[in-house]
Design an enzyme around this catalytic site. Structure first.
Site, short mmCIF file in Angstrom:
data_model
loop_
_atom_site.label_atom_id
_atom_site.label_comp_id
_atom_site.label_asym_id
_atom_site.label_seq_id
_atom_site.Cartn_x
_atom_site.Cartn_y
_atom_site.Cartn_z
N CYS A 102 1.16 -73.32 12.15
CA CYS A 102 1.07 -72.45 13.53
C CYS A 102 0.93 -73.57 14.19
O CYS A 102 1.32 -73.82 15.74
CB CYS A 102 -0.56 -72.23 14.10
SG CYS A 102 -2.32 -73.22 13.33
N ASN A 151 -2.76 -69.40 17.34
CA ASN A 151 -2.73 -69.97 16.47
C ASN A 151 -2.20 -68.87 14.96
O ASN A 151 -1.94 -69.67 14.54
CB ASN A 151 -3.25 -71.31 16.45
CG ASN A 151 -5.49 -70.68 15.90
OD1 ASN A 151 -5.57 -70.37 16.48
ND2 ASN A 151 -5.55 -70.64 14.74
N SER A 198 -11.27 -68.83 14.82
CA SER A 198 -10.16 -68.32 14.51
C SER A 198 -9.32 -69.35 13.21
O SER A 198 -8.57 -68.91 12.49
CB SER A 198 -9.06 -68.78 15.76
OG SER A 198 -8.39 -70.12 15.45
N ALA A 199 -10.40 -69.84 12.74
CA ALA A 199 -9.75 -71.00 11.09
C ALA A 199 -10.67 -70.50 9.70
O ALA A 199 -11.61 -70.80 9.87
CB ALA A 199 -9.98 -72.22 11.29
N GLY A 200 -10.39 -69.16 9.36
CA GLY A 200 -10.56 -68.96 8.26
C GLY A 200 -10.65 -69.97 7.23
O GLY A 200 -10.00 -70.95 6.91
N GLY A 214 -8.58 -70.89 4.24
CA GLY A 214 -7.05 -71.06 3.58
C GLY A 214 -7.15 -72.29 4.82
O GLY A 214 -6.21 -73.18 4.68
N ALA A 224 -8.97 -75.40 4.20
CA ALA A 224 -8.34 -75.90 2.61
C ALA A 224 -7.70 -76.76 3.17
O ALA A 224 -7.64 -77.87 2.04
CB ALA A 224 -8.58 -74.72 1.80
N ASN A 225 -6.47 -76.66 3.81
CA ASN A 225 -5.49 -77.24 3.82
C ASN A 225 -5.40 -77.90 5.70
O ASN A 225 -3.66 -77.80 5.90
CB ASN A 225 -4.60 -76.03 3.97
CG ASN A 225 -3.62 -74.61 3.28
OD1 ASN A 225 -4.24 -75.47 2.03
ND2 ASN A 225 -3.71 -73.62 2.82
#
EC number: 1.2.1.10
Length: 319
Positions: free
Chosen positions: A129, A287, A160-162, A164, A167-168
């Site tokens: 993003c 994002n 807004s940050a799940g 995934g 983790a990345n």
């Protein structure tokens, strides 16, 4: 008359669900075929089922078992960098093109405003993003002058940050850095991401710093304005936060640039914000919006080319 190719999305989280809604509302050459996850209780899978999309909670193997799989031309992978390699190996064996929304970066980087029409690989990576938002600005400066160093800071709402995205983080910074150099044209790149816990949530904000050879500041401003318009064509909420700023770095007072050394020239600072279209999450999640909008543009282009070449696995005629 126009044709639509079927697509599947793996990963029914924030990004996957937002992308599904975009495909259903705005897909020009693509339509939803399946939504795939691993959690039977996933909200994204439940939403897809309510919207009439075939689902499976058995991951990539579940996708292959669906009757609709034989008609799937393109798969969007919105899972994780770690899971993406196996997904890609399986799908390539079936002749399915893959759009990678993870930082795995198996295939070439694609940012629609920069190189959408010049890439058509079996696997295409949507960078990150932060990369989608900021690298067009680096490329805009590179069109005018040589960029020796570019640093981007992407600040997104923590909400807004799940899982995934969280983790990345390491893969995010590394993939974005490489794309700053490969697509942005900078000799050296650096990427920083900030998860902002502020309440109420703030929209995505990005800062770009570039150190380049001396150049006409007006030409750089014009190039940036043109690039902003190119991004706005598929992300309407993308905009400059304020006027582009310039600082002349003289030879007697050079900057010590990480990995480059002492440099003088022109420092350009660009401040951006990205407001989301609120298809799934609220508008602060710009994002997500810029990633899914870029992926939609890439998917439409892929489908158009596959059908023109007569290699589409299955599509229907649509008005």
């Amino acid at each position: 008359m126009k044709s639509k190719a079927k697509v599947a999305i793996i990963g029914p989280g924030n990004i996957g669900t937002d992308l599904m809604i975009k495909v259903m509302r705005h897909g020009t050459h693509i339509e939803m075929g399946a939504m795939i996850g691993v959690d039977p209780k996933s909200d994204g899978l439940a939403r897809a089922q309510r919207m009439g999309v075939a689902i499976s909670s058995d991951g990539i193997d579940g996708l292959l078992a669906l009757d609709v799989f034989k008609e799937i031309d393109i798969v969007f992978d919105a899972t994780s960098a770690g899971a993406h390699k196996r997904h890609n190996d399986v799908l390539q064996a079936h002749g399915v093109q893959v759009i990678d929304l993870t930082p795995a970066a198996i295939g070439p980087y694609v940012i629609p405003a920069i190189n959408l029409e010049s890439e058509n690989a079996p696997n295409m990576n949507m960078v990150t993003c932060g990369g989608q938002a900021t690298i067009p600005m680096v490329a805009a400066i590179s069109r005018v002058t040589k960029v020796h160093y570019a640093e981007i800071v992407a600040s997104i709402s923590s909400k807004s940050a799940g899982p995934g995205t969280r983790a990345n983080i390491d893969e995010f910074t590394e993939t974005t850095r490489k794309a700053i150099e490969q697509l942005g044209g900078a000799s050296r790149g650096k990427a920083i991401i900030i998860l902002n816990p502020a309440e109420p949530p703030l929209i995505m904000r990005d800062t770009v710093f570039a150190l380049s050879d001396p150049a006409d500041q007006g030409k750089i401003e014009d190039s940036i304005a043109q690039m902003v318009a190119s991004v706005q064509a598929y992300v309407p909420g993308y905009r400059l936060k304020q006027k582009v700023q310039f600082d002349v770095i003289t030879a007697d007072k050079p900057l010590n640039v990480p990995g480059v050394g002492l440099k003088h020239g022109l420092k350009t600072s660009v401040f951006l914000e990205v407001e989301g279209a609120a298809h799934y999450l609220p508008s602060y999640a710009g994002n997500l919006d810029i990633m899914t909008s870029a992926a939609l543009a890439c998917g439409d282009m892929m489908a158009r080319r596959r059908m023109a070449a007569g290699i589409a696995r299955g599509h229907k005629e649509a008005v």
